[in-house]
Design a protein around this motif. Structure first.
Motif, PDB file in Angstrom:
ATOM      1  N   THR A 249       0.820  -1.201   0.000  1.00  0.00           N
ATOM      2  CA  THR A 249       0.000   0.000   0.000  1.00  0.00           C
ATOM      3  C   THR A 249       0.858   1.258   0.000  1.00  0.00           C
ATOM      4  O   THR A 249       0.524   2.253  -0.652  1.00  0.00           O
ATOM      5  CB  THR A 249      -0.926   0.011   1.236  1.00  0.00           C
ATOM      6  N   THR A 250       1.986   1.221   0.712  1.00  0.00           N
ATOM      7  CA  THR A 250       2.828   2.411   0.810  1.00  0.00           C
ATOM      8  C   THR A 250       3.373   2.833  -0.547  1.00  0.00           C
ATOM      9  O   THR A 250       3.481   4.028  -0.841  1.00  0.00           O
ATOM     10  CB  THR A 250       3.991   2.155   1.777  1.00  0.00           C
ATOM     11  N   THR A 251       3.736   1.877  -1.384  1.00  0.00           N
ATOM     12  CA  THR A 251       4.264   2.240  -2.700  1.00  0.00           C
ATOM     13  C   THR A 251       3.147   2.620  -3.663  1.00  0.00           C
ATOM     14  O   THR A 251       3.380   3.367  -4.607  1.00  0.00           O
ATOM     15  CB  THR A 251       5.119   1.101  -3.287  1.00  0.00           C
ATOM     16  N   ILE A 274      -6.884   0.573  -7.471  1.00  0.00           N
ATOM     17  CA  ILE A 274      -7.755  -0.556  -7.119  1.00  0.00           C
ATOM     18  C   ILE A 274      -7.359  -1.065  -5.738  1.00  0.00           C
ATOM     19  O   ILE A 274      -6.190  -1.369  -5.486  1.00  0.00           O
ATOM     20  CB  ILE A 274      -7.635  -1.698  -8.148  1.00  0.00           C
ATOM     21  N   THR A 275      -8.329  -1.141  -4.855  1.00  0.00           N
ATOM     22  CA  THR A 275      -8.125  -1.660  -3.505  1.00  0.00           C
ATOM     23  C   THR A 275      -8.821  -3.011  -3.393  1.00  0.00           C
ATOM     24  O   THR A 275      -9.899  -3.198  -3.964  1.00  0.00           O
ATOM     25  CB  THR A 275      -8.703  -0.694  -2.453  1.00  0.00           C
ATOM     26  N   SER A 318      -8.283   8.046  -5.931  1.00  0.00           N
ATOM     27  CA  SER A 318      -7.761   7.184  -4.875  1.00  0.00           C
ATOM     28  C   SER A 318      -8.888   6.359  -4.253  1.00  0.00           C
ATOM     29  O   SER A 318     -10.064   6.501  -4.601  1.00  0.00           O
ATOM     30  CB  SER A 318      -7.112   8.041  -3.795  1.00  0.00           C
ATOM     31  N   ARG A 319      -8.512   5.531  -3.296  1.00  0.00           N
ATOM     32  CA  ARG A 319      -9.505   4.742  -2.577  1.00  0.00           C
ATOM     33  C   ARG A 319     -10.546   5.647  -1.923  1.00  0.00           C
ATOM     34  O   ARG A 319     -11.754   5.377  -2.005  1.00  0.00           O
ATOM     35  CB  ARG A 319      -8.810   3.887  -1.514  1.00  0.00           C
ATOM     36  N   GLU A 320     -10.088   6.706  -1.281  1.00  0.00           N
ATOM     37  CA  GLU A 320     -11.014   7.608  -0.580  1.00  0.00           C
ATOM     38  C   GLU A 320     -11.981   8.272  -1.552  1.00  0.00           C
ATOM     39  O   GLU A 320     -13.177   8.432  -1.249  1.00  0.00           O
ATOM     40  CB  GLU A 320     -10.217   8.671   0.182  1.00  0.00           C
ATOM     41  N   PHE A 664       7.759  -3.418   8.389  1.00  0.00           N
ATOM     42  CA  PHE A 664       8.566  -2.237   8.681  1.00  0.00           C
ATOM     43  C   PHE A 664       9.948  -2.274   8.025  1.00  0.00           C
ATOM     44  O   PHE A 664      10.743  -1.357   8.201  1.00  0.00           O
ATOM     45  CB  PHE A 664       8.711  -2.061  10.198  1.00  0.00           C
ATOM     46  N   SER A 665      10.236  -3.334   7.290  1.00  0.00           N
ATOM     47  CA  SER A 665      11.548  -3.422   6.641  1.00  0.00           C
ATOM     48  C   SER A 665      11.488  -3.071   5.168  1.00  0.00           C
ATOM     49  O   SER A 665      12.526  -3.007   4.508  1.00  0.00           O
ATOM     50  CB  SER A 665      12.141  -4.823   6.816  1.00  0.00           C
ATOM     51  N   GLU A 666      10.283  -2.840   4.645  1.00  0.00           N
ATOM     52  CA  GLU A 666      10.125  -2.433   3.248  1.00  0.00           C
ATOM     53  C   GLU A 666       9.040  -1.377   3.147  1.00  0.00           C
ATOM     54  O   GLU A 666       8.056  -1.403   3.879  1.00  0.00           O
ATOM     55  CB  GLU A 666       9.723  -3.627   2.364  1.00  0.00           C
ATOM     56  N   GLY A 667       9.221  -0.461   2.223  1.00  0.00           N
ATOM     57  CA  GLY A 667       8.145   0.447   1.848  1.00  0.00           C
ATOM     58  C   GLY A 667       7.864   1.588   2.805  1.00  0.00           C
ATOM     59  O   GLY A 667       7.029   2.435   2.511  1.00  0.00           O
TER      60      GLY A 667
END
Length: 762
Positions: A249-251, A274-275, A318-320, A664-667
């Motif tokens: 989601t972060t990317t 797309i979510t 966006s999703r929102e 927490f180790s990617e993105g």
């Protein structure tokens, strides 16, 4: 001004005639395959003078648009001087439920073909026939009507009128879009180091219709460097659509931000994110049917005006934004996002909408794909994700439960579930107490049983409410069996089949060892595919695993950051599984010594939760440091709270404990002084296990280093991703500690980034 507008018959009639509610249909792959066979069987019964799969086209002017309508009709029949258009439709349902008026869209499709043939041949009267075939019984019913040329001309005019508003918006938008793309300038004052090189490589790759594999470090702006040259290619007519796919989601947010920036700089573009259905659904339980969901009830009656509304008023959707319009128009947000995706300029979505055979964007036709670019962000994640997408498993307990549940409820489901359960029992008896057994292939008798089961389940589910709690287990078993059948169709030497037996369960799995050929096949449908990541290293490994060819391009861009920005240490300690208990004391002492007297926020990454928890417990006994820890059950709120703790300007010290390869180790992007240092415990190697050993053995049989393919390269990728959280810009500085003696060996030294090359041993 007259605009030219090309559209297929199917797209035209489905837009104008769609109505009613979302209604989840149950069709197995076998049924679809049988439907194709039956379809062809009907055509083989045509007379020698008849024609099949006939391509037809016409131009119909309406107001200021010239509609170029084209399509392929199933059959053209000639009998006693009368011409008949035959439109064949297969169904797995009961023919008795179909009447002449059941599907106006089918009549509309056939009448379009009738108009095109009649006007092309000067025919004043023509027959239109709908042929419905039941795929299991091959029973047939037909409906026939006769139309005059005037009736068909009026019909086509009504089609054009119904489609005109959308077509007019689209031609105006495309003209504005292409003009804005042609004159677009890079949205920053200048290119960062390495950024122009990447953008140029992307543009060249698109121009030549090839694929690119790019190892491009964090900080050069990979997202905009891939999107911007792609949009320029759209403006030049080389491309029509962008598909930006990623694993997190972060990317996806980074892609939305890049498109928003480009819109602010004057580009006219429509992007849709797309979510996943489960995340965006408005209901507590995701059940798609008009009886259970007000947003599914009457969806197709309301969707066309809603599409125009959002497209005329929004750019980066966006999703929102989708949720807002969907609530206003009372629409299913997930289906709304899919309908938007097919008419947008760019789609942002997860990998599975492109690569997963279960949920791919199937309405994106081959003609569209040839003018679409596939941008694969975080491409290092695609290898294991693809293995999962192309694998399938069955559990014995599921069919045992269904056997008990449907014994007095449905004879066919009971019988087929009982047979599948018995198949597992017989297989277990042949195992001779082995817990894991590799089979030589997919058992044919199981395949037949699964087809029987899915047919029985499908017929039952078609006639029974989906929200019946008793049907949920059947529904899940149906989809599992359907997927197993689907993946069986992909099976070749790159797969294996194995069974795993425990005291209370038995699993049978089709496991994809090497997804490269399937990934290559999928990517080949697009104009170009750009695979990029900050950790696409070793590049040769990822080119191999992602389906690259010798003719494809590759590029590796040096880090723009100076080694002076990193304070790098390597701790001589063994974190191998057998040494973890004895290593805890060394790790705790190292952390206490290294962090005493420092300020700021630090992340310490471990290869497993168990190891992390053990070190965390011992470290906290000191009591001098503020610590937080990741746990495997974190929801979105807990994840947000964890990251929020890393505040800028922290004059004390915060140490976050987390796992490599985790959330927490990617993105994540802790900019500036929100992160002062990263400690990486271990070389990230996946836990030694059955599947990893099977992968190792497979690649060794292919003459490659199986241990590196199964363990070393995937592990080192986790290390590089975790370390990449630290230096995100030219102004960042920080501490990196690699805690494992293997980092001092020649093999691992070669895999370290250039800006980590100057280190101190502790």
């Amino acid at each position: 001004m007259i605009h030219e507008y090309r559209i297929s018959v199917r797209a035209l009639v489905e837009y104008v005639h769609r109505s009613g509610s979302i209604d989840l249909r149950f069709r197995t792959n076998t049924s679809m395959a049988e439907g194709t066979k039956v379809h062809q069987k009907i055509q083989r019964q045509y007379a020698k003078t008849d024609q099949k799969e006939l391509f037809l086209q016409t131009i119909f002017p309406y107001r200021n648009i010239q509609f170029h309508i084209e399509g392929r009709c199933d059959g053209l029949l000639f009998h006693d001087g009368i011409v008949t258009i035959d439109e064949i439709k297969s169904t797995s349902g009961e023919l008795e439920l179909i009447t002449e008026d059941s599907y106006p869209v089918h009549w509309a499709q056939a009448k379009c073909y009738a108009y095109m043939y009649a006007i092309d041949h000067g025919i004043q009267e023509i027959n239109v026939q709908l042929t419905y075939v039941q795929v299991d019984t091959e029973q047939i019913i037909r409906f026939k009507q006769t139309y005059t040329m005037e009736e068909l001309r009026l019909f086509i005019r009504l089609m054009a009128e119904g489609y005109y508003e959308f077509a007019h918006w689209q031609v105006v938008h495309i003209a504005e879009r292409n003009a804005s793309f042609q004159s677009a300038e890079f949205p920053f004052e200048g290119y960062r180091k390495g950024q122009r090189k990447l953008a140029g490589a992307v543009y060249k790759t698109i121009a030549e219709g090839k694929s690119l594999f790019a190892n491009a470090p964090t900080g050069i702006g990979k997202t905009v460097s891939t999107i911007f040259p792609s949009l320029k290619a759209v403006g030049e007519g080389v491309l029509e659509k962008l598909l930006y796919v990623t694993a997190r989601t972060t990317t996806r947010q980074a892609a939305e931000d890049a498109f928003s920036l480009l819109v602010e700089n004057g580009l006219s573009i429509k992007t849709v994110t797309i979510t996943a259905k489960e995340k965006i659904c408005f209901q507590e339980t995701t059940v798609c049917g008009k009886a259970q969901c007000e947003f599914a009830d009457g969806y197709y009656d309301r969707v066309n005006p809603a599409l125009l509304d959002i497209l005329k008023n929004e750019n980066v959707i966006s999703r929102e934004t989708i949720e807002s319009y969907a609530r206003k128009q009372k629409l299913c947000p997930f289906e709304f996002s899919l309908d938007l995706a097919y008419v947008s300029d760019a789609i942002i979505c997860d990998y599975n909408y492109v690569f997963d055979p279960r949920v791919s964007l199937q309405r994106l036709m081959e003609e569209q794909k040839k003018k679409t670019i596939l941008l694969v962000d975080e491409a290092h994640n695609l290898v294991d994700r693809a293995r999962s997408m192309f694998s399938a498993e069955l559990l014995k307990s599921v069919f045992l439960q269904l056997k008990r549940q449907y014994k007095d409820k449905h004879a066919e489901i009971f019988t087929t579930s009982n047979k599948i359960n018995q198949f597992f029992i017989d297989l277990k008896k042949r195992s001779e107490s082995e817990k894991v057994i590799e089979l030589t292939g997919i058992p044919e008798d199981l395949f037949e049983l699964l087809e029987q089961f899915t047919d029985a389940a499908e017929q039952y589910l078609l006639l029974n409410p989906q929200n019946d709690a008793d049907n949920q287990e059947l529904l899940e078993a149906y989809f599992s069996a359907q997927n197993f059948i689907r993946i069986s169709g992909l099976y070749d030497e790159r797969f294996t089949v194995y069974t795993e037996i425990s005291r209370k369960e038995m699993m049978l799995k089709i496991f994809c060892l090497d997804p490269s050929e399937l990934l290559k096949k999928t990517s080949k449908g697009y104009r170009s595919a750009i695979h990029f990541s900050a950790t696409l290293s070793p590049l040769s490994f990822f080119i191999d695993m992602l389906g690259g060819e010798e003719s494809d391009y590759s590029i590796s861009i040096a880090s723009p950051f100076s080694p002076d920005q990193n304070e790098v240490y390597i701790k001589k300690v063994s974190t191998r599984y057998r040494n973890r208990e004895s290593s805890k004391k060394d790790l705790v002492a190292m952390l206490q010594s290294l962090l005493t007297g420092r300020t700021g926020n630090y992340l310490v990454f471990f290869p497993s939760y168990r190891y992390m928890n053990q070190v965390f417990e011992d470290f906290n006994q000191d009591g001098r440091f503020q610590t937080i820890i990741q746990n495997p059950a974190m929801d979105d709120a807990a994840r947000t709270a964890f990251l929020a703790a890393f505040e800028s300007g922290n004059e004390s010290i915060l140490i976050g404990f987390a796992v490599m390869g985790g959330i927490f180790s990617e993105g994540i992007d802790l900019k500036g002084d929100r992160l002062s240092g990263v400690v990486i415990v271990g070389v990230g190697m996946p836990q030694i296990g059955r599947e990893r050993d099977i992968i190792k053995n497979y690649f060794e049989s292919k003459g490659k280093n199986g241990f590196d393919y199964a363990y070393v390269y995937p592990g080192m990728n986790k290390v590089l991703q975790a370390g990449g959280r630290l230096i995100r810009s030219e102004d960042d500085h920080g501490l990196i500690v690699l805690a494992d003696d293997r980092f001092l060996t020649n093999k691992y030294q070669k895999m370290l980034p250039e800006n980590w090359s100057s280190f101190t041993i502790i």
